[in-house]
Every structure is written in C-alpha cells, then in structure tokens.
Design an enzyme around this catalytic site. Structure first.
Site: not given
Length: 672
Positions: A428, A127, A425
């Site tokens: 801007h 394993i 906004e």
C-alpha cells in the site's frame, strides 16, 4: 426520584393498614390453645369452676366455652359438641349461660371487604396513571396528551454565537432571525415577514442543535426543545394533541423559539412504507402543518428543525409558509476546524508544542463533534499519563484511536503473520508514494490496531470538493497494493485484503453506474435517484431502470476497470521490489515508521535489499518487537535535497480497517 419514593411509602402504608385490620379481626376469634378438654374435666371434678358461658358457633354443634374460676381467672375452650358440655355441667351442678350464635357484623361482612377492594383498585390505577403520564411531566393520566417539550428560559440558556465556530455563513443567515426576535417591529413596518420555519440540514455532529440554541440565547427568548420521536405514541391522536399543546404553550411565551430535533421521525412522506403509511405519525404531521400555517405572522414564534434526511420529508412541510428557509450545515473547512478546536480548547491546558493549526489541516472530514471528541480523548490520555496539560503526542494518539482504534501492543503476533502484514502494508505504502493523486504517506504501522493487523496512513494536503477519474483509478490501485505484495512475496493470498477489495469494487461500480465514467456506457446514471429507497420506506424494494443486457455490460466494465488497475499496480510494485523488501524489513524491526523513514527507502544508492531473516515473536511486556538479527536494522536516513513538508496528522485511510461508522470511502470528499 423523591416523588416516586413518597408514592411507594404511601402504598406500603395502605397495605400494612389493611393487613393489621385483617389481623385484629381474625385475632378476636382466637381461643386459648393451651387449655385442653382433659383439663376442663379435671377442673369440673375439682369444683374450681364457678360459672361458665357457652357461645354456640354457626357451625352446629361446635361452640366456645368461657370458664370463670373461683379465683376470678378465666379460660377459653373450643368444644366439638355443646350438648355434651351442658350435660356435664348439669351433672356437676354448675351454673352456665348460653349465648346466641355468633354472627359477623354488617361492617365486617360487607363494608370492610368492599373497602379493601376499592383501596386496591385505587392503588393500581394510581400506579398505572403515574407511569403513563410521568413522561409528559404531569404525573397523571390526564397529562398523556400534553407536550413533552423541555423549556429553557432566558436565564438558563447561556449559549451564544461565540460558542459556535466554523459556521460563519450559517450564522450570518440566522442573525436575521435573532434581529427579528429582538425587534420584530423593524420588519413589520416595511411589510417584511420573517421565515416561519427554518430547517437545518446536514450530517450528524455538525452543530445543528447548537446553532438553534445559540439563536435563542442571542435573542434572549424562551427555547422549547423537543425530539420528533416524542410526538409519536402507540395511541392514534396523542401526537396531534401534543403538537397542539406545544404551540399553545409557545403562544403564551411569545416571542420564543420551538426547536424540533430529528424531525424526520414524524414528518416523513405520507402514504409511504408497507401497508400504506402510519396513521399516528401522519395525523401528527397534519397537525404540525396546520399549526405552522395557522398561527399569525406577528406572533413572534419561530420554528426551527434539524434533520440529516431531508430527502424523505413530506413536500407539504417544505413549502413556503412553513419551512421557508433551508440552511445546509456541512462539515467545516480547515479554517473552521481550527476555530472549533480553539473553542473546545478553552478549558483545556495545552502544552507549548500543541499546534491547533496543524491539527486542523490534517483532520479533513471531521465534524464539530469529532473535533470535540478528539480533544476530549487527548485530555484523557494526558490524565492517564499523570499530566495536568495536553501535549501534541496526546492529540496524535487520540487521532489514531478515533480513526482506526486503540493500538494493541500486548497482542502476541506470530513471525509469519507479522511478515505478511509488513509486506501487505508496504505494498500500500509504495503505491501511495508513487501515484501522484493519492499520497504521500504519513505513517505505516504493523501494530494490531482496532480490527486491523496494521495500517498505512496517507497525508491529505488539502480539502477537496471534487474527485477526478484519475484519482478514483489510483485509489483502486492502492487498494490492490496489499494483495499484490502478498502474492509476489508469499506466493499465496490471505483474507487481509477483503476490505480493500470491497472498497475497490464500490469505487469501480460507482464510476460506471453513478458518475458516467465508462466510455462504453456513456454519461448515464444507472444507480437510480435513490439507491437506498428500500430503507426509507418509499417502496417495498428497488426496481432497475435498465435491462439485463445493460447489467451485463455494467459488470463487464467494472471487471475491466478492476483488472486494468490490478495490472498497473502490480507493474509498479514489481518495478520497486527492492523498496518492498527494505520497507517490510524495516517494519518488522520497528513496527511503525514515519514519512521520512519511508521516503529514504527509495534511495537507489542504499544497496541491495536486506536479506529477510526470521524475527522474534511479539513481546507482550514491551509491545515492541526487536529484530532477530542485526541485518534487519533500519537503514540510515540520508539528507534530502529539500526539506520535507512539515509532517501532518491526517485522517486515517485504513486500507485494512472497518471504522466504527462503516468503511471509509476513499474517493468521496470528506467535506461533502
């Protein structure tokens, strides 16, 4: 997955077999628990017992009594004292025989436990080895040092230069490599040596891996692909072993190509970082250096590698004879973006209104991966709408989603917050429109989008390689537009301008320290050669190359730039206060306005600014907020003397947005 399932079944079978052996061995010693001592006495008194066999246990005086009745049936009884049973048998004159103490066989006592332990150890080792060596492709522990490169054969690699768009110069440089792989004698006859290594340098998503795969596909040779991190392991020496195995396999398949993606993971500058370096990575790098300088010129092996951090690579790997040629793969220009869009639109049905040329002009700064993602998102939008083709509106919706985020029309926004966002906004947008270096405005929205409450989207008209000082100053002024509008109208300020202030401060500081745009400090670089050297492992920290007094002067210059830009921006907004009111009221009514609607607000004959009235809260069902009174209706758009330029979909410059990959740098050219 199939091999893993088979292994699990095998291990389960072994465990079940061991359990069965233990069960049968222990079962052989079991007695009849239903037959009691009292029943034994009754059978003796009744005279139904014909004979008895007594077996002494190793734990004296216990034993096992096996009774045989006159009807030939048998029963077994475990007794505490064998001597008591013998006296009873003598009294009843019943024949009995005694057997020696039962002893375990040598196999059961010695061999069987050893076999069980050996089987358990073998299962455990199997394993562990399968997990340790599984990634190396061998499936066992001995393949731990084998190369993990993925080999693509000539038949499997169908990528050619037809799949590469927008990289004409880069492709031309690589055509020499293709020609060499097809006909190496053409170059060796005249004593030419094709570059042993080619380093592709550029931002993420620009097509470096695609170029390497196309070179291999055009030449029709095997393609070895591996990541730089696949060489590095916890154990010192494993990476060097994998390098040797990779080049040995390449020599067996020559002519061929080796492509190492993200080579900076293993080829960093040696002796750097905390503690003096990394032994495993440095040994791996040393082996790469030896292999690239060791195999013959005419063996037909070409090494290609890709990185976006060429500045941290070790100088030894960049010298001629290893990576002889460096090819910069940058972001495409407008023509390249159109070609890339056409490539990715091959398997996508497009409507008649789709204009890839317009989309290419307005996606400045997009890499090839960004453009592929844009069309994929547009296709998802079309499928969501139940259409089998892509329309231009799908591309525009995908553009906003990628650049800023998904519009959240269902979010409930209070009238006060909506009014603040509208004026923010609008501030801007006014500066974008008036200042000549940063406009014009393409779209203004107060719909919550991504992490922002709204956005103002400018319209880049062309790709720029350089940015002037005037444009940087105007970008700072635009960043202050929202804060100034809040202060003038609300007589208060909010946290909505935090990202604007951060961007403005970064621009001003870079102007002073990086670009030498301060008259008092002069054209001197105070940012250092590597401003982020602490993150690439060259040193423990950053060291300033100037005095504290110079630092104070830098801070003073940054403060002067910020204050001057703030004052100039405030004067412009105060001069256009009527436009500010009209724009904010129009945004409250419509939530999103276009370039034509915004530019119409600058018509001085449009009358006084409409009175601000309270509006209804954002309705989650419709996603659109209606005006609270007729006074808030948008003014009519008058005819313009000149037809405006066809509106284009730009790269969002979200003044209030932190995009997924970090804040947008408004003054840094998008194609650099």
């Amino acid at each position: 997955m199939k091999q893993g399932a088979r292994g699990i079944v095998f291990y389960l079978a072994i465990i079940i077999a061991i359990m069965l052996v233990i069960f049968f061995v222990s079962d052989a010693r079991k007695t009849d628990t239903k037959y009691t001592y009292k029943a034994f006495e009754e059978d003796l008194n009744a005279g139904s017992v014909s004979s008895i066999v007594i077996t002494q246990n190793s734990e004296v005086p216990t034993g096992v009594v096996v009774l045989t009745f006159k009807d030939a049936s048998t029963k077994t009884l475990f007794v505490e004292n064998v001597a008591t049973v013998t006296e009873m048998l003598k009294e009843h004159n019943i024949e009995y025989s005694m057997k020696d103490v039962t002893r375990q066989s040598f196999f059961t006592a010695t061999i069987l436990p050893m076999l069980i332990m050996v089987v358990i150890m073998l299962v455990f080792i199997s394993i562990i080895s399968s997990r340790a060596g599984g990634g190396a492709g061998g499936g066992n522990v001995m393949s731990f040092g084998k190369s993990r490169a993925k080999v693509t054969s000539q038949q499997d690699n169908t990528t050619t230069f037809k799949d590469v768009a927008g990289l004409n110069e880069e492709r031309a440089e690589l055509e020499e490599v293709v020609d060499f792989l097809k006909d190496p004698q053409k170059y060796t006859r005249v004593g030419a040596r094709i570059p042993k290594g080619i380093l592709l340098v550029g931002p993420p998503g620009t097509g470096k891996t695609l170029l390497a795969r196309a070179v291999s596909g055009e030449a029709g040779v095997p393609f070895f692909h591996i990541s730089g991190s696949d060489f590095v392991e916890m154990f010192v020496g494993v990476g060097a072993s994998r390098v040797r195995d990779l080049f040995n396999e390449a020599k067996k398949n020559a002519p061929c190509m080796i492509f190492i993606d993200e080579i900076d993971a293993v080829a960093r500058r040696r002796g750097s970082g905390l503690g003096g370096g990394h032994d495993e990575r440095e040994q791996t790098l040393n082996q790469i250096l030896v292999e690239m300088d060791g195999f013959g010129v005419n063996e037909g092996i070409i090494v290609m590698a890709a990185t976006n951090r060429v500045d941290i690579l070790d100088p030894a790997i960049l010298r001629p004879g290893r990576f002889d040629r460096k090819i910069f793969v940058g972001k495409p220009d407008v023509k390249g973006r159109e070609e890339i869009l056409k490539v990715h639109a091959r398997n996508k049905p497009l409507a008649e209104d789709v204009n890839l040329e317009t989309t290419a002009r307005t996606t400045a700064g997009f890499s090839g991966a960004d453009l592929e993602n844009l069309l994929n998102e547009a296709a998802i939008n079309a499928a969501t709408a139940g259409r089998a083709y892509i329309k231009q509106e799908d591309i525009e919706k995908a553009f906003v989603k990628i650049g800023i985020g998904e519009e959240k029309k269902s979010r409930v926004v209070s009238p006060k917050e909506k009014r603040i966002t509208a004026y923010h906004e609008s501030g801007h947008a006014i500066l974008f429109h008036i200042l000549p270096e940063v406009g014009p405005v393409h779209m203004v929205s107060i719909i919550p989008t991504g992490m922002a409450g709204g956005y103002t989207m400018p319209l880049p008209e062309k790709d720029e390689m350089f940015v002037s000082k005037q444009k940087m100053l105007q970008n700072i002024m635009v960043s202050f537009g929202g804060r100034i509008a809040e202060q003038l109208i609300m007589n208060d300020i909010t946290t909505g301008a935090s990202q604007d202030i951060k961007q403005a401060t970064e621009i001003a500081r870079d102007m002073v320290t990086k670009y030498g745009m301060s008259e008092r400090l002069g054209p001197i670089n105070y940012a250092g050669s590597d401003s982020d050297e602490v993150f690439i492992g060259r040193d423990w920290g950053q060291a300033k190359s100037y005095s504290e007094s110079t630092q104070a002067l830098i801070d003073e210059e940054v403060d002067n730039i910020m204050n001057k830009c703030y004052a100039d921006a405030k004067a412009i907004i105060e001069e256009n206060i009527d436009v500010l009111h009209r724009c904010a009221e129009l945004l409250i009514a419509k939530e999103k306005i276009t370039r034509e609607e915004f530019e119409a607000l600058f018509n001085r004959d449009g009358g006084p600014a409409p009175e601000i009235v309270p509006e209804e809260p954002h309705t989650p069902d419709s996603g659109v907020t209606e005006p609270a009174a007729p006074a808030a209706e948008a003014p009519a758009v008058p005819e313009k003397p000149e037809s405006p330029k066809e509106p284009e979909k730009p790269l969002p410059k979200g003044n209030d947005v932190i995009p997924p990959e970090g804040p947008i740098d408004p003054y840094k050219p998008w194609n650099m």
